[in-house]
Write an enzyme that holds these catalytic residues in place. Sequence first.
Site, PDB file in Angstrom:
ATOM      1  N   ASP A  98       0.887  -0.824  -0.004  1.00  0.00           N
ATOM      2  CA  ASP A  98       0.188  -0.211   0.054  1.00  0.00           C
ATOM      3  C   ASP A  98       1.215   1.222  -0.020  1.00  0.00           C
ATOM      4  O   ASP A  98       0.798   2.086   1.057  1.00  0.00           O
ATOM      5  CB  ASP A  98      -0.613   0.094   1.372  1.00  0.00           C
ATOM      6  CG  ASP A  98      -1.899   0.661   0.685  1.00  0.00           C
ATOM      7  OD1 ASP A  98      -2.115   1.438  -0.017  1.00  0.00           O
ATOM      8  OD2 ASP A  98      -2.777   0.886   1.558  1.00  0.00           O
ATOM      9  N   CYS A 101      -0.151   4.900   2.040  1.00  0.00           N
ATOM     10  CA  CYS A 101      -0.832   4.654   3.132  1.00  0.00           C
ATOM     11  C   CYS A 101      -0.384   6.175   3.623  1.00  0.00           C
ATOM     12  O   CYS A 101       0.917   5.485   4.023  1.00  0.00           O
ATOM     13  CB  CYS A 101      -0.634   3.244   3.587  1.00  0.00           C
ATOM     14  SG  CYS A 101      -2.075   3.036   4.593  1.00  0.00           S
ATOM     15  N   ASN A 333       4.317   4.970   4.158  1.00  0.00           N
ATOM     16  CA  ASN A 333       5.342   3.616   3.570  1.00  0.00           C
ATOM     17  C   ASN A 333       5.486   4.268   2.217  1.00  0.00           C
ATOM     18  O   ASN A 333       4.769   4.579   1.211  1.00  0.00           O
ATOM     19  CB  ASN A 333       3.796   3.033   3.010  1.00  0.00           C
ATOM     20  CG  ASN A 333       2.732   1.891   3.831  1.00  0.00           C
ATOM     21  OD1 ASN A 333       3.840   1.769   5.084  1.00  0.00           O
ATOM     22  ND2 ASN A 333       2.568   1.061   3.479  1.00  0.00           N
ATOM     23  N   PRO A 381      -2.210   7.693  14.281  1.00  0.00           N
ATOM     24  CA  PRO A 381      -3.309   6.585  14.143  1.00  0.00           C
ATOM     25  C   PRO A 381      -3.384   5.945  14.887  1.00  0.00           C
ATOM     26  O   PRO A 381      -2.732   4.624  15.106  1.00  0.00           O
ATOM     27  CB  PRO A 381      -3.698   6.315  12.805  1.00  0.00           C
ATOM     28  CG  PRO A 381      -3.094   5.943  11.460  1.00  0.00           C
ATOM     29  CD  PRO A 381      -1.852   6.857  12.707  1.00  0.00           C
ATOM     30  N   MET A 384      -9.068   2.114  17.264  1.00  0.00           N
ATOM     31  CA  MET A 384     -10.143   2.904  16.812  1.00  0.00           C
ATOM     32  C   MET A 384     -11.269   2.905  18.446  1.00  0.00           C
ATOM     33  O   MET A 384     -12.203   3.553  18.541  1.00  0.00           O
ATOM     34  CB  MET A 384     -11.632   1.802  16.183  1.00  0.00           C
ATOM     35  CG  MET A 384     -11.773   0.727  16.632  1.00  0.00           C
ATOM     36  SD  MET A 384     -12.957  -0.400  14.758  1.00  0.00           S
ATOM     37  CE  MET A 384     -12.969  -2.535  15.919  1.00  0.00           C
ATOM     38  N   HIS A 407       4.025   4.664  13.440  1.00  0.00           N
ATOM     39  CA  HIS A 407       3.039   5.334  12.697  1.00  0.00           C
ATOM     40  C   HIS A 407       2.093   4.743  13.238  1.00  0.00           C
ATOM     41  O   HIS A 407       0.543   5.011  12.670  1.00  0.00           O
ATOM     42  CB  HIS A 407       3.446   4.692  10.777  1.00  0.00           C
ATOM     43  CG  HIS A 407       3.242   3.193  11.676  1.00  0.00           C
ATOM     44  ND1 HIS A 407       2.903   2.086  11.319  1.00  0.00           N
ATOM     45  CD2 HIS A 407       1.638   2.806   9.807  1.00  0.00           C
ATOM     46  CE1 HIS A 407       2.080   0.666  11.745  1.00  0.00           C
ATOM     47  NE2 HIS A 407       1.937   1.379  10.585  1.00  0.00           N
ATOM     48  N   GLY A 408       1.682   4.121  14.478  1.00  0.00           N
ATOM     49  CA  GLY A 408       0.746   3.051  14.529  1.00  0.00           C
ATOM     50  C   GLY A 408       0.730   2.786  15.754  1.00  0.00           C
ATOM     51  O   GLY A 408       1.654   2.963  16.245  1.00  0.00           O
ATOM     52  N   GLY A 410       0.663  -0.477  16.601  1.00  0.00           N
ATOM     53  CA  GLY A 410       1.259  -1.705  15.683  1.00  0.00           C
ATOM     54  C   GLY A 410       0.661  -3.114  16.337  1.00  0.00           C
ATOM     55  O   GLY A 410      -0.423  -3.227  17.225  1.00  0.00           O
TER      56      GLY A 410
END
Lengths: 484, 145
Positions: A98, A101, A333, A381, A384, A407-408, A410
């Site tokens: 991706d 992304c 990415n 990010p 959720m 990046h997040g 994970g």
Amino acid sequence: MAEKGYELKQAGPYVWEVPPYGRMSVPARVYADAELIQAIERDNALEQAINVAVMPGIVRASLAMPDAHWGYGFPIGGVAAFDPQQGGVISPGGIGFDINCGVRLVRTDLTEEEVKPRLTELVNELFSQVPCGVGSSKAIPKLSESELRRVCVEGARWAVEQGFGRDDDLERTEARGALAGADPDMVSRRAMDRGRPQMGTLGSGNHFIEIDVVEQVFDREVAEAFGVAEGQIALQIHCGSRGFGHQVCTDYLQTMQKATRKYGIDVPDRQLACAPLDSSEGKRYFAAMACAANYAWANRQTILALATKALERVLGKDRNALGMRQVYDVCHNIAKFEEHDVNGEKRVLCVHRKGATRAFPPGHPECPAPYRDVGQPVLIPGDMGTASYLLVGTEGAMRETWGSTCHGAGRVMSRKAAIRKATGRSIKKELGEKGIFVRCEGRTTLAEEMPEAYKSVDAVVSVMHEAGITRKVARLRPMGVVKG
Amino acid sequence: MCTDRDGPSGYEAFEHTADVGLKVRGRTMEDLFEQAAAGFIDLMFETDSVRTVQSLDVSAEGDEPEDLLVAWLQEILFAFEADRFVTASAEVQSLTEGKVTGRLRGEDFDAGRHEVRLVVKAVTYHGLEIERVGEGYEVSIVFDV
């Protein structure tokens, strides 16, 4: 390579290192606390970082961020820089399928109280305005080939010219939403065919649109520069280059299998197939990857416009009256040519970030003008059910991580394990009890993406904060979530 | 998941933190390719609802057997994403050094009737090695989802 037997040493309060052994030319270096390092080791991500340290022309270290987890080829959460002057390579497996992304964050003047009573309606409207699932694309008619070629070169600007968004969105987008060096002639017919119907679609898996509330501000001065304050509502979009990027990566993985043999490069995993940066295969891949990166920026720009329409429709005010302004758009990415300091010398390196975010410091020429004094916004990010973060880049990142950070959250649990764990539970209801309303396209997405499937995003960003790589600016709590 | 009683032929899903994997066994290379396709289809679609009323002839090329296997599975993915064709079964018609031809059977995607179980982005080369095991072959394939 990467049989057990490596030595893992703590190299600093938040840094761990595997010194070079076997064919490694540089160490593998991991940013983590005592708990996260265990998850990374258990998960093969460390072995994957070790494999990257074997690749030709790698400079200084193979890096892994605290959210690193088992990917394919490179670990997800991996950063590596390659020197074209030292036989350095480019590898599609170091960027991911991706391509570009990434995440886009938009601030508003809305408050939690204003949005709460309309939340269900708002999420439902976002869900209907932005197609998410299986390649569907009601929103934007299938692109003609000539239009798609424009997307490849112009990126987010193409979308703005179609009436999707505004010029100032571009100013607040990494690389102004268009990576230079894109050449649509390097993109296969198949990638074109997959890309034409998918513009303006979210995709599935961990991609989402969220309505968040800024729950806590850690750095008031920087938050102010970013236009963010406690209690504000923000919109967050996470998605990438869809089937177009997936196919570009697929095509060039095949090209690279041949190239790896042709140039006599010995990599420990086929997914690490690569070619020298100055080879024709390397140059062609870069030109095609840039097209996919630009597709992703056009996609997020288009989705922002569709999401704006949803907000305008439900709340009865236009974008200006809602105070909607893009904070930033970052990719996690990608490979980019960037100037970095190597032992006191300025060198242009090809920095691969796979599940890692650029984090440039104040004063960097690529930091957008409105943020030049404070540094580049970094968007992280989370899952959720927990939180997302707004961070800012620092000089520490330039010194240690080629201007990169996590990046997040994970993943820590496989999708199947998450589904098993969710059996007999209603994830939607559990989130509802926390005040989070979710709409989702896929039948198993909610279970697969449940908060427990991820590491603690708080722990991940704290490591990078304490290590002096990125500083925390604000924490955002999800209220409404649209999932693919 | 699904194993042929007569011998080492079949597939089963294995777990991977971010992605999904398949362990595939085949009595011959052709069988390995067909079992891999069957496993891949099973991951992606609820095949009970797919009628095999149409067919799509496909071919793929690759230098080594692993390249060829990835290219073969990509045909199923591409048929779905670009042609909206849902594959219920895939048959290898010829497999030579460097080239595979085959036939996909299924029908055009109908969102009302068909269920997509898993949206797969790509077939990866991660750890991909076709190995000779006894009389047959074995391979593990990781899909990016």
